[in-house]
Scaffold this motif. Structure first.
Motif, PDB file in Angstrom:
ATOM      1  N   ASP A  36       0.789  -1.161  -0.086  1.00 16.06           N
ATOM      2  CA  ASP A  36       0.170  -0.092   0.009  1.00 16.06           C
ATOM      3  C   ASP A  36       0.873   1.221   0.096  1.00 16.06           C
ATOM      4  O   ASP A  36       0.379   2.334   0.163  1.00 16.06           O
ATOM      5  CB  ASP A  36      -1.015  -0.018   1.314  1.00 16.06           C
ATOM      6  CG  ASP A  36      -0.308   0.040   2.669  1.00 16.06           C
ATOM      7  OD1 ASP A  36       0.846  -0.527   2.502  1.00 16.06           O
ATOM      8  OD2 ASP A  36      -0.696   0.324   3.547  1.00 16.06           O
ATOM      9  N   MET A  37       2.124   1.184  -0.108  1.00 16.78           N
ATOM     10  CA  MET A  37       2.977   2.236  -0.178  1.00 16.78           C
ATOM     11  C   MET A  37       3.616   2.511  -1.728  1.00 16.78           C
ATOM     12  O   MET A  37       3.899   1.555  -2.365  1.00 16.78           O
ATOM     13  CB  MET A  37       4.220   2.010   0.740  1.00 16.78           C
ATOM     14  CG  MET A  37       3.913   2.115   2.115  1.00 16.78           C
ATOM     15  SD  MET A  37       3.645   3.935   2.591  1.00 16.78           S
ATOM     16  CE  MET A  37       2.109   3.679   3.707  1.00 16.78           C
ATOM     17  N   PRO A  38       3.985   3.752  -1.966  1.00 16.64           N
ATOM     18  CA  PRO A  38       4.691   4.047  -3.173  1.00 16.64           C
ATOM     19  C   PRO A  38       5.880   3.684  -3.434  1.00 16.64           C
ATOM     20  O   PRO A  38       6.480   3.215  -2.226  1.00 16.64           O
ATOM     21  CB  PRO A  38       4.548   5.481  -3.379  1.00 16.64           C
ATOM     22  CG  PRO A  38       4.336   6.107  -1.999  1.00 16.64           C
ATOM     23  CD  PRO A  38       3.651   5.085  -1.341  1.00 16.64           C
ATOM     24  N   ASP A  39       6.477   3.476  -4.405  1.00 17.33           N
ATOM     25  CA  ASP A  39       8.056   3.238  -4.419  1.00 17.33           C
ATOM     26  C   ASP A  39       8.764   4.340  -4.238  1.00 17.33           C
ATOM     27  O   ASP A  39       8.290   5.317  -4.067  1.00 17.33           O
ATOM     28  CB  ASP A  39       8.353   2.475  -5.881  1.00 17.33           C
ATOM     29  CG  ASP A  39       8.073   3.581  -6.970  1.00 17.33           C
ATOM     30  OD1 ASP A  39       8.346   4.907  -6.887  1.00 17.33           O
ATOM     31  OD2 ASP A  39       7.935   3.150  -8.156  1.00 17.33           O
ATOM     32  N   LYS A  40      10.332   3.995  -3.998  1.00 14.37           N
ATOM     33  CA  LYS A  40      11.345   4.925  -3.670  1.00 14.37           C
ATOM     34  C   LYS A  40      11.219   6.077  -4.515  1.00 14.37           C
ATOM     35  O   LYS A  40      11.424   7.124  -4.180  1.00 14.37           O
ATOM     36  CB  LYS A  40      12.584   4.301  -3.227  1.00 14.37           C
ATOM     37  CG  LYS A  40      12.547   3.347  -2.317  1.00 14.37           C
ATOM     38  CD  LYS A  40      14.003   2.681  -2.064  1.00 14.37           C
ATOM     39  CE  LYS A  40      14.663   2.166  -3.222  1.00 14.37           C
ATOM     40  NZ  LYS A  40      15.742   1.517  -2.941  1.00 14.37           N
ATOM     41  N   GLU A  41      11.031   5.888  -5.970  1.00 18.49           N
ATOM     42  CA  GLU A  41      11.487   6.942  -6.746  1.00 18.49           C
ATOM     43  C   GLU A  41      10.153   7.700  -6.884  1.00 18.49           C
ATOM     44  O   GLU A  41      10.352   8.977  -7.081  1.00 18.49           O
ATOM     45  CB  GLU A  41      11.482   6.068  -8.317  1.00 18.49           C
ATOM     46  CG  GLU A  41      12.785   5.395  -8.674  1.00 18.49           C
ATOM     47  CD  GLU A  41      13.979   6.268  -8.186  1.00 18.49           C
ATOM     48  OE1 GLU A  41      13.876   7.429  -8.580  1.00 18.49           O
ATOM     49  OE2 GLU A  41      14.942   5.755  -7.322  1.00 18.49           O
ATOM     50  N   THR A  42       9.104   7.372  -6.292  1.00 20.70           N
ATOM     51  CA  THR A  42       7.804   8.142  -6.256  1.00 20.70           C
ATOM     52  C   THR A  42       8.055   9.250  -5.184  1.00 20.70           C
ATOM     53  O   THR A  42       7.791  10.198  -5.306  1.00 20.70           O
ATOM     54  CB  THR A  42       6.652   7.354  -5.861  1.00 20.70           C
ATOM     55  OG1 THR A  42       6.338   6.459  -7.325  1.00 20.70           O
ATOM     56  CG2 THR A  42       5.406   8.363  -6.019  1.00 20.70           C
TER      57      THR A  42
END
Length: 139
Positions: A36-42
Motif C-alpha cells: 500500500d506504499m509508493p515506490d522509492k522513486e515516487t
C-alpha cells in the motif's frame, strides 16, 4: 482482473504515514516494500516537487536519529540480560551501528566531532605575528 498498482498520488495522509515511519527509524526501503506504499522513486519525486513534503520528510529524518538513540539504549538494556557471547556481540555491533547512524543524522546532538574555533579579541580574526631573530616582527 485488473492489475492493482502501488499508490502514486500524493496525499497528506500518505505523507504522514511515511514520515511517521521514517521518524520511528524505519528505512525507506522497508516502507516501500509494503503493497500500500509508493515506490522509492515516487517518494523521491515528491520530495523534489513538494516543498511541504520535503520539509516534513527532512524533520522525520532528524527525528529518526532520536529513534536510533532510543533503540541503542534498548539494546544496551538487552545487553545486561544477554546469555551468550554471540548475542552480546550482535547487540554490541547493532548498538555501534545505531550510534553511528544517529551521529551522522543529527551530528550536533549525537556526533563525535568537536569543533574548535579560534578568534581574536571581540571575535575578530586572529592576527599572526612572525618574530625573526635580530629583527622586528612582521605581520
Amino acid at each position: 482482473m485488473a492489475k492493482v498498482g502501488r499508490p502514486s498520488k500524493y496525499t497528506d495522509e500518505l505523507a504522514e504515514v511515511i514520515c511517521t515511519r521514517i521518524a520511528d527509524g524505519e528505512s525507506l526501503r522497508r516502507i516501500c516494500r509494503d503493497a500500500d506504499m509508493p515506490d522509492k522513486e515516487t517518494i523521491r519525486r515528491w520530495r523534489g516537487e513538494n516543498e511541504a513534503f520535503r520539509a516534513r520528510y527532512a524533520r522525520a529524518r532528524e527525528d529518526a536519529a532520536d529513534s536510533y538513540a532510543d533503540r541503542m539504549l534498548a539494546y544496551c538494556d538487552d545487553f545486561e540480560t544477554a546469555d551468550s557471547i554471540t548475542r552480546v556481540q550482535g547487540l554490541k555491533e547493532a548498538s555501534q551501528n545505531l550510534r553511528w547512524l544517529a551521529g551522522v543524522t543529527k551530528p550536533k546532538v549525537y556526533g563525535d566531532l568537536q569543533k574548535l574555533e579560534h578568534s581574536g579579541a571581540g571575535g575578530a580574526p586572529l592576527k599572526i605575528t612572525i618574530e625573526r631573530p635580530g629583527g622586528e616582527g612582521d605581520d
